[in-house]
Design an enzyme around this catalytic site. Structure first.
Site, PDB file in Angstrom:
ATOM      1  N   ARG A  11       0.798  -1.220   0.000  1.00 28.76           N
ATOM      2  CA  ARG A  11       0.000   0.000   0.000  1.00 28.76           C
ATOM      3  C   ARG A  11       0.832   1.272   0.000  1.00 28.76           C
ATOM      4  O   ARG A  11       0.481   2.247  -0.656  1.00 28.76           O
ATOM      5  CB  ARG A  11      -0.937  -0.013   1.220  1.00 28.76           C
ATOM      6  CG  ARG A  11      -2.006  -1.071   1.107  1.00 28.76           C
ATOM      7  CD  ARG A  11      -2.840  -1.185   2.372  1.00 28.76           C
ATOM      8  NE  ARG A  11      -3.908  -2.160   2.175  1.00 28.76           N
ATOM      9  CZ  ARG A  11      -4.769  -2.509   3.113  1.00 28.76           C
ATOM     10  NH1 ARG A  11      -4.680  -1.979   4.318  1.00 28.76           N
ATOM     11  NH2 ARG A  11      -5.719  -3.393   2.858  1.00 28.76           N
TER      12      ARG A  11
ATOM     13  N   ARG B 251       1.497  -1.954   7.031  1.00 26.38           N
ATOM     14  CA  ARG B 251       0.735  -3.195   7.166  1.00 26.38           C
ATOM     15  C   ARG B 251       0.350  -3.725   5.793  1.00 26.38           C
ATOM     16  O   ARG B 251      -0.140  -2.985   4.949  1.00 26.38           O
ATOM     17  CB  ARG B 251      -0.536  -2.964   7.986  1.00 26.38           C
ATOM     18  CG  ARG B 251      -1.409  -4.217   8.073  1.00 26.38           C
ATOM     19  CD  ARG B 251      -2.604  -4.007   8.970  1.00 26.38           C
ATOM     20  NE  ARG B 251      -3.559  -3.042   8.479  1.00 26.38           N
ATOM     21  CZ  ARG B 251      -4.432  -3.255   7.480  1.00 26.38           C
ATOM     22  NH1 ARG B 251      -4.448  -4.406   6.834  1.00 26.38           N
ATOM     23  NH2 ARG B 251      -5.286  -2.312   7.119  1.00 26.38           N
TER      24      ARG B 251
END
Length: 666
Positions: A338, A464
């Site tokens: 991401r 994450r």
């Protein structure tokens, strides 16, 4: 010697958790009936922990500000949950999930915690299937998997685009069973406003009944914080509007160190902001990147024509499109992590290639996937020389089965059909990897006070991986905390009930009451949202997708000044003895104003780029993050009054099972 003790057990990584469980102290069933535990937050982490602890025999009190645990923000998670089951036979394993998580976090997480997470991940799926969670299944009835960013295998279990909701209903049903048995006492519409320490140990909380305004004292032998992340410090984020940092911040001010606050995740796949009037942003699941291709026009003339409405994106040929993730990262393509995808989108938009009116959007296009699936289905159905219309019909049906509710949500918000027109997406604040510092037992630096799920810092490092939030929340709640908390509570079997008529509870309640009365009596000029929006703009502009020393120093000063003005000029209407959302919000924004300054301070100290923390002074010639070995530590901040006075403690990160190297997805 550092005041931080991670309590990571000795021994080989593969056997640490098993050996540790074999040797910790336990509480026998008869004694568990005499021990009380408070759980603050009833999302996936808190709900699963509460249900499991009650099932074991403890007396549990749960607190949530929503009217039901079903409203927890965990419900918004869309794409899936990771687990190392290797159902696809594509080479997945516990070690590979561990490796991908550490690498995805840019080598800024604790090895032992991450390996344990990977180890128990497989159990989560079995637990949830037993609860009736309707995971997607393949034609033969086996559970299906899809891939997410930053990995080369398919390990993500999902339930359409509603995975968080379905998992939360599973945890909630387990909670309800314990509520019916009398082992869980739920306090909905209650907000924790302080933790109470007795002889240095967490022994209860002060809570406010949000409906009546009544201030309540609740005691317990241990307190578990499972209240989620702090993304709303930016005002605009994908978080629910009520999501806040208050529970975590209250324990921080009472002695719990706050770790890595600058590690915030910007999600690349969100519906772009449409105006200053917006109060939140909407996430489009990362699962869409399995089949959607991300692009912008190659030529600025085409960008201008699209913005002016003279051209549609579908008018551009393949040669006129820049599939920039596939171009820059051929090995991972649209499924880079991401942080990488977000910065790449920002770079294209900053260069002038943004495709919406604000210049802050790129395309996520499903045309190729619809055609691919359509041709495959035509062959399966024995349709030779299928027309373009038939191929589209068959392909769109497959895409609808996989992502239908997400497409429907997009169409309702944007008023465009994403089957026929590429979606527009742009990065937005989504998740916080930083949080309360915890040791291997998930205990904070306050004895008897635990933090689980997104509220702690422990597993994701600086970034994450997608579908790992649900994994961590349920791992902590179902399979880790119920073991480790017993080791601590084994010393409390003779303690008896914790009284609430003590000086410690008196002092904590007075502090809470004084603050609430101040908000109501202070007749300032500005609303709470006025300050929240100003804070959010400072955070996004100077502590957002990229940061630099000058901007961070400015942010620290601006937030400090804004906080001073807040305490002079905030205006909160209504009274203390009613349901008063502005009063609740005032306390939350006051905490955000302190956290924001510590966030900027942490980002200023960390003079490197790692994961979601991107310092413009520290990047490679290609514009990638430049991580430095001297910052291979967890920054754990001790509260000393003003955020500027916070003291930094470092937990050095040692990697014995993974080679730390340049993170590359090319």
């Amino acid at each position: 010697m550092s005041v931080l003790d991670s309590k990571v057990p000795k021994g080989p990584l593969e056997t640490k958790w098993t050996d540790y469980k074999n040797h910790i102290d336990l509480v026998n069933p008869a004694n568990k009936r005499n021990i009380d535990i408070i759980v603050v937050g009833t999302g996936l982490a808190g709900g699963s922990a509460a249900a499991t602890l009650a099932e074991l025999g403890y007396n549990v009190k749960t607190f949530c500000y929503q009217d039901s645990p079903r409203r927890a923000h965990s419900i918004a998670a869309q794409g899936g949950i990771n687990a190392a089951k290797n159902y696809q036979g594509d080479g997945d394993s516990t070690y590979r999930l561990f490796y991908d998580t550490v690498k995805g976090g840019d080598y800024r997480s604790r090895e032992a915690n991450v390996y344990r997470l990977a180890e128990v991940s497989a159990n989560i799926i079995d637990q949830c299937v037993a609860q009736g969670v309707p995971f997607a299944r393949e034609y033969g009835g086996l559970l299906d998997n899809r891939s997410f960013g930053g990995v080369l295998v398919s390990r993500t279990f999902y339930a359409k685009g509603q995975t968080g909701q379905q998992l939360l209903l599973g945890a909630y049903s387990a909670m309800n069973r314990q509520i019916a048995r009398g082992k869980i006492t739920p306090y909905n519409r209650h907000e924790m406003l302080d933790v109470v320490k007795v002889d240095g140990k967490a022994r209860g909380i002060i809570a406010r009944n949000l409906v009546t305004g009544e201030i309540e004292r609740h005691s317990a032998h241990a307190v578990v914080i499972a209240s989620g992340g702090y993304g709303n410090v930016y005002f605009l984020s994908t978080n629910a509007m009520g999501s806040n940092v208050t529970a975590s911040w209250k324990i921080h001010k009472k002695g719990a160190f706050f770790a890595n606050p600058c590690y915030t995740q910007i999600h690349p796949t969100c519906i772009p902001r449409s105006g200053d009037y917006q109060s939140k942003l909407t996430l489009m699941s990362e699962s869409l990147r399995n089949d959607g291709r991300i692009w912008v026009p190659k030529n600025l003339d085409d960008v201008k024509a699209i913005r002016e409405g003279k051209k549609k994106p579908t008018d551009l040929s393949e040669d006129e499109r820049d599939y920039y993730l596939e171009r820059r990262y051929p090995a991972f393509g649209n499924l880079v992590p991401r942080d990488v995808a977000s910065r790449a989108a920002k770079e294209r938009c900053d260069a002038g290639y943004g495709v919406n009116a604000t210049g802050e959007a790129v395309y996520l296009d499903f045309a190729a996937a619809i055609e691919r699936y359509g041709k495959e289905q035509a062959k399966i159905h024995g349709i030779n020389n299928a027309s373009a219309e038939k191929i589209y019909e068959l392909g769109a049906a497959i895409v609808k089965a996989k992502y239908g509710n997400l497409f429907q949500m997009y169409e309702k918000i944007v008023d465009q059909d994403p089957y026929k027109t590429p979606m527009m997406i742009y990065p937005a604040v989504h998740y916080t990897m930083g949080g309360v510092w915890v040791d291997y037992n998930l205990m904070t630096t306050i004895p008897g006070c635990y933090a689980i799920g997104e509220a702690n810092f422990s597993d994701h490092g600086a970034n994450r991986l997608g579908a790992s939030a649900l994994m961590q929340g349920l791992a902590d709640g179902y399979f880790v905390l119920p073991y480790t908390i017993g080791d601590y509570l084994s010393n409390d079997i003779r303690t008896g009930k914790i009284p609430t008529d003590t000086p410690e509870f008196d002092a904590a309640e007075k502090e809470v009451t004084d603050r609430i009365n101040f908000f109501i009596s202070n007749k300032g000029e500005h609303s709470v949202d006025y300050y929240h929006k100003k804070l959010g703009k400072i955070m996004w502009d100077k502590c957002g997708m990229s940061r630099n020393a000058e901007g961070l120093k400015t942010a620290i000063n601006e937030i400090s000044e804004l906080r001073k003005d807040f305490w002079k000029n905030v205006n909160v209407p209504g009274t203390t003895t009613e349901y008063n959302e502005q009063l609740a919000k005032a306390g939350r924004v006051a905490d955000f104003l302190e956290l924001g300054e510590l966030f900027a301070k942490d980002a200023l100290v960390r003079e490197e780029s790692a994961g979601g923390h991107f310092r413009e002074e520290h990047q490679t010639e290609e514009g990638e993050a430049k991580r430095l070995t001297e910052f291979q530590f967890v920054s754990a901040w001790e509260y000393k009054g003003e955020p500027k006075d916070a003291v930094l403690h470092k937990e050095d990160l040692v990697y014995e099972n993974i080679e730390v190297k340049e993170r590359s997805y090319k």
